[in-house]
Design a protein around this motif. Structure first.
Motif, short mmCIF file in Angstrom:
data_model
loop_
_atom_site.label_atom_id
_atom_site.label_comp_id
_atom_site.label_asym_id
_atom_site.label_seq_id
_atom_site.Cartn_x
_atom_site.Cartn_y
_atom_site.Cartn_z
N GLY A 170 36.59 25.73 71.04
CA GLY A 170 36.14 27.07 71.43
C GLY A 170 34.80 27.40 70.79
N GLU A 171 34.42 28.69 70.84
CA GLU A 171 33.14 29.11 70.28
C GLU A 171 33.26 29.30 68.77
OE1 GLU A 171 30.38 29.44 72.20
OE2 GLU A 171 31.63 28.71 73.83
N GLN A 206 34.55 21.79 73.13
CA GLN A 206 35.20 22.63 74.14
C GLN A 206 36.64 22.98 73.73
OE1 GLN A 206 34.05 23.57 77.38
NE2 GLN A 206 32.00 22.87 76.83
N GLY A 265 40.48 30.16 70.17
CA GLY A 265 40.88 31.28 71.03
C GLY A 265 42.37 31.54 70.99
N SER A 278 41.66 27.57 74.09
CA SER A 278 40.95 26.80 73.07
C SER A 278 41.66 27.01 71.74
CB SER A 278 39.48 27.25 72.97
OG SER A 278 39.41 28.58 72.49
N LYS A 291 34.81 35.18 70.87
CA LYS A 291 34.13 34.70 72.08
C LYS A 291 34.81 33.45 72.64
CE LYS A 291 29.60 36.61 70.93
NZ LYS A 291 29.33 36.73 69.47
N SER A 292 35.87 32.99 71.99
CA SER A 292 36.57 31.77 72.40
C SER A 292 37.61 32.10 73.46
CB SER A 292 37.26 31.12 71.20
OG SER A 292 36.31 30.76 70.22
N LYS A 293 37.67 31.29 74.48
CA LYS A 293 38.65 31.52 75.55
C LYS A 293 40.07 31.18 75.08
CE LYS A 293 35.85 31.05 79.69
NZ LYS A 293 34.59 30.36 79.29
#
Ligand code: GTP
Ligand code: MG
Length: 152
Positions: free
Chosen positions: A89-90, A86, A103, A100, A95-97
């Motif tokens: 991130g992604e 988490q 992100g 993060s 796509k990561s917030k």
């Protein structure tokens, strides 16, 4: 106690993000129990990324991760495998917030600055691959009496 393998990739090291990344895990309340810097060999990376060998991006991935020093770490604490993911991130930084690590500091899939184990089983395998048993340190952090209701 749960442990995860976190690696700052050569792009993260080159961009001066070592301290920032370590800070985030420390501040969350996780404990650093293994830490080293190395330029990973292609054979180490073929074991580490074995499940991706047939992917079209695999040669570029190994070329990049073996291109310079990485910071390999083992972090310990409650739910650190899933929470570590988490915090990263992604896989795709786009796509990561925000908030993060990916992100906040990256925009490209092939330069996403950090790796984290994706399950408890892969964490165990990756820790055994990157660290010898005596490179993992067992110690108590006094602050953990304030981080955890019951210290484990
Ligand atoms: P890691 O924490 O690095 O293992 O990332 P991940 O678990 O989120 O993704 P995965 O294990 O599937 O892929 C490993 C790494 O390969 C990713 O972190 C990316 O750097 C890279 N990667 C994955 N998919 C692609 C892709 O489609 N294109 C490119 N260029 N790189 C990719
Ligand atoms: Mg992965």
């Amino acid at each position: 106690v749960e442990q995860t393998f976190i690696m700052i990739k050569p792009d993260g090291v080159a961009r001066g993000l070592i301290a920032e990344i370590i800070k985030r895990f420390e501040q969350r309340g996780y404990k650093l129990v293994g830490l080293k810097m190395l330029v990973p060999s292609e054979s180490l990376l073929s074991a580490h990324y074995g499940d991706l060998k047939d992917k079209p991006f695999y040669p570029g991935l190994v070329k990049h991760i073996s291109s310079g020093p990485v910071v390999a770490m083992v972090w310990e604490g409650k739910a650190v495998v899933s929470q570590g993911r988490q915090m990263l991130g992604e896989t795709d930084p786009l796509k990561s917030k925000p908030g993060s690590i990916r992100g906040d500091f990256s925009i490209d899939l092939g330069r996403n600055i950090i790796h984290g184990s994706d399950s408890i089983e892969s964490a165990e395998q990756e820790i055994a691959l990157w660290f010898t048993k005596d490179e993992i340190v067992n110690y108590t952090l006094p602050s953990h009496s304030q981080v955890f209701e019951r210290v484990f």
